[in-house]
Design a protein around this motif. Structure first.
Motif, PDB file in Angstrom:
ATOM      1  N   ARG A  99      58.226  44.378  51.674  1.00  0.00           N
ATOM      2  CA  ARG A  99      58.656  43.530  52.847  1.00  0.00           C
ATOM      3  C   ARG A  99      57.353  43.411  53.648  1.00  0.00           C
ATOM      4  NH1 ARG A  99      60.906  47.326  56.274  1.00  0.00           N
ATOM      5  NH2 ARG A  99      60.266  49.043  55.055  1.00  0.00           N
ATOM      6  N   SER A 100      57.496  42.572  54.641  1.00  0.00           N
ATOM      7  CA  SER A 100      56.389  42.215  55.542  1.00  0.00           C
ATOM      8  C   SER A 100      55.301  41.945  54.986  1.00  0.00           C
ATOM      9  CB  SER A 100      56.326  43.445  56.465  1.00  0.00           C
ATOM     10  OG  SER A 100      57.461  43.876  57.285  1.00  0.00           O
ATOM     11  N   ILE A 101      55.150  41.017  54.052  1.00  0.00           N
ATOM     12  CA  ILE A 101      54.233  40.591  52.870  1.00  0.00           C
ATOM     13  C   ILE A 101      53.342  39.912  53.900  1.00  0.00           C
ATOM     14  CG2 ILE A 101      53.384  39.635  50.755  1.00  0.00           C
ATOM     15  CD1 ILE A 101      56.227  40.298  49.276  1.00  0.00           C
ATOM     16  N   THR A 102      51.811  40.078  53.965  1.00  0.00           N
ATOM     17  CA  THR A 102      50.845  39.300  54.337  1.00  0.00           C
ATOM     18  C   THR A 102      49.926  38.999  53.371  1.00  0.00           C
ATOM     19  OG1 THR A 102      49.527  41.289  55.056  1.00  0.00           O
ATOM     20  CG2 THR A 102      51.106  40.289  56.727  1.00  0.00           C
ATOM     21  N   VAL A 103      49.385  37.730  53.501  1.00  0.00           N
ATOM     22  CA  VAL A 103      48.189  37.137  52.639  1.00  0.00           C
ATOM     23  C   VAL A 103      47.186  36.690  53.295  1.00  0.00           C
ATOM     24  CG1 VAL A 103      47.832  35.625  50.760  1.00  0.00           C
ATOM     25  CG2 VAL A 103      50.069  36.372  50.993  1.00  0.00           C
ATOM     26  N   GLU A 104      45.802  37.197  52.857  1.00  0.00           N
ATOM     27  CA  GLU A 104      44.629  36.729  53.525  1.00  0.00           C
ATOM     28  C   GLU A 104      43.747  36.435  52.245  1.00  0.00           C
ATOM     29  OE1 GLU A 104      42.835  38.708  56.523  1.00  0.00           O
ATOM     30  OE2 GLU A 104      44.308  40.451  56.625  1.00  0.00           O
ATOM     31  N   VAL A 105      43.192  35.144  52.312  1.00  0.00           N
ATOM     32  CA  VAL A 105      42.124  34.659  51.369  1.00  0.00           C
ATOM     33  C   VAL A 105      40.906  34.781  52.004  1.00  0.00           C
ATOM     34  CG1 VAL A 105      41.435  32.742  50.306  1.00  0.00           C
ATOM     35  CG2 VAL A 105      44.133  33.124  50.736  1.00  0.00           C
ATOM     36  N   PHE A 106      40.040  35.238  51.257  1.00  0.00           N
ATOM     37  CA  PHE A 106      38.523  35.433  51.654  1.00  0.00           C
ATOM     38  C   PHE A 106      37.412  34.638  50.667  1.00  0.00           C
ATOM     39  CE2 PHE A 106      40.721  39.224  52.901  1.00  0.00           C
ATOM     40  CZ  PHE A 106      40.487  39.270  54.268  1.00  0.00           C
ATOM     41  N   PRO A 107      36.936  33.725  51.450  1.00  0.00           N
ATOM     42  CA  PRO A 107      35.837  32.875  50.173  1.00  0.00           C
ATOM     43  C   PRO A 107      34.680  33.997  50.148  1.00  0.00           C
ATOM     44  CG  PRO A 107      35.667  32.190  52.496  1.00  0.00           C
ATOM     45  CD  PRO A 107      36.873  33.230  52.693  1.00  0.00           C
ATOM     46  N   THR A 108      34.206  34.019  48.925  1.00  0.00           N
ATOM     47  CA  THR A 108      32.899  34.698  48.579  1.00  0.00           C
ATOM     48  C   THR A 108      31.952  33.419  47.852  1.00  0.00           C
ATOM     49  OG1 THR A 108      31.865  36.351  47.406  1.00  0.00           O
ATOM     50  CG2 THR A 108      33.941  35.516  46.092  1.00  0.00           C
ATOM     51  N   TYR A 109      30.725  33.813  48.070  1.00  0.00           N
ATOM     52  CA  TYR A 109      29.706  32.610  47.560  1.00  0.00           C
ATOM     53  C   TYR A 109      28.563  33.204  47.284  1.00  0.00           C
ATOM     54  CZ  TYR A 109      27.458  32.976  52.116  1.00  0.00           C
ATOM     55  OH  TYR A 109      26.578  33.404  53.245  1.00  0.00           O
ATOM     56  N   PHE A 110      27.700  32.458  46.389  1.00  0.00           N
ATOM     57  CA  PHE A 110      26.628  32.729  45.869  1.00  0.00           C
ATOM     58  C   PHE A 110      25.604  31.585  45.930  1.00  0.00           C
ATOM     59  CE2 PHE A 110      30.153  34.387  43.412  1.00  0.00           C
ATOM     60  CZ  PHE A 110      30.014  35.648  43.441  1.00  0.00           C
ATOM     61  N   THR A 111      24.470  32.095  46.605  1.00  0.00           N
ATOM     62  CA  THR A 111      23.297  30.954  46.611  1.00  0.00           C
ATOM     63  C   THR A 111      22.518  31.334  45.755  1.00  0.00           C
ATOM     64  OG1 THR A 111      22.355  32.269  48.530  1.00  0.00           O
ATOM     65  CG2 THR A 111      24.054  30.407  49.115  1.00  0.00           C
ATOM     66  N   SER A 112      22.524  32.140  44.914  1.00  0.00           N
ATOM     67  CA  SER A 112      21.524  32.811  43.841  1.00  0.00           C
ATOM     68  C   SER A 112      22.169  32.370  42.457  1.00  0.00           C
ATOM     69  CB  SER A 112      21.296  34.232  43.813  1.00  0.00           C
ATOM     70  OG  SER A 112      20.545  34.739  42.758  1.00  0.00           O
ATOM     71  N   TYR A 113      21.353  31.730  41.508  1.00  0.00           N
ATOM     72  CA  TYR A 113      21.930  31.243  40.232  1.00  0.00           C
ATOM     73  C   TYR A 113      22.133  32.658  39.371  1.00  0.00           C
ATOM     74  CZ  TYR A 113      22.116  29.248  35.466  1.00  0.00           C
ATOM     75  OH  TYR A 113      22.528  28.735  34.407  1.00  0.00           O
ATOM     76  N   ALA A 114      20.905  33.393  39.668  1.00  0.00           N
ATOM     77  CA  ALA A 114      20.871  34.414  38.774  1.00  0.00           C
ATOM     78  C   ALA A 114      21.949  35.638  39.121  1.00  0.00           C
ATOM     79  CB  ALA A 114      19.597  35.426  38.885  1.00  0.00           C
TER      80      ALA A 114
END
Length: 169
Positions: A99-114
């Motif tokens: 019940r009372s389900i919540t969803v949050e989306v968090f972007p993650t990012y990389f600026t290093s190829y390695a």
């Protein structure tokens, strides 16, 4: 601390007020069973929270979009056990009757190829790609060179979504 399996949590029904996991379901063949166990050990009215990555959402800024998408799909479907775990959470919670389900989306990012290569297990992904004729060595070479040039120029960018779902028992 106690060591155990999420597929058979060694505690009684309703033992805890809440239960959580982070980046676990992407490594499981049966995430529905794991969630059922988490729900089982959570007391009525308690909360269950999971955060996991949807590796299918991985995006790399590169002119070789098709090669990037093939690598991404190989990683999500063949290198990880369950690379689409994040997107599955909402459905799994609904199926558990939460019940009372919540969803949050968090972007993650990389600026290093390695760093992106390490996180995306690129060596294993590439080995699979070559062994299964999904990426040619020439395509891989072009792709790597483009990403290395972007990294050297300070313009490398990749991102993916992490999805957190919480629900009340």
């Amino acid at each position: 601390h106690q060591v155990g399996s999420v597929l058979s949590i060694p505690f009684a029904d309703g033992e805890f007020n809440s239960c959580r996991s982070e980046r676990l379901f992407q490594h499981l063949q049966d995430p529905a069973r794991a969630l059922a166990e988490m729900v089982r050990v959570t007391a009525p009215g308690g909360w269950v929270v999971n955060l996991d990555t949807d590796w299918g959402s991985m995006s790399i800024d590169c002119e070789y979009v098709d090669v990037s998408r093939r690598y991404n799909r190989i990683f999500a479907e063949n290198v990880l056990t369950n690379g689409y775990a994040g997107r599955q959470l909402y459905r799994l919670y609904r199926q558990q009757g939460m019940r009372s389900i919540t969803v949050e989306v968090f972007p993650t990012y990389f600026t290093s190829y390695a760093l992106a290569r390490m996180v995306a297990l690129q060596d294993r992904t590439e080995k699979y790609a070559f062994e299964n004729n999904q990426v040619t060595p020439e395509e891989a070479d072009q792709w790597h060179k483009a990403l290395q040039l972007a990294d050297e120029a300070g313009t490398f960018f990749a991102s993916a979504s992490m999805i957190m779902v919480a629900g009340q028992k």
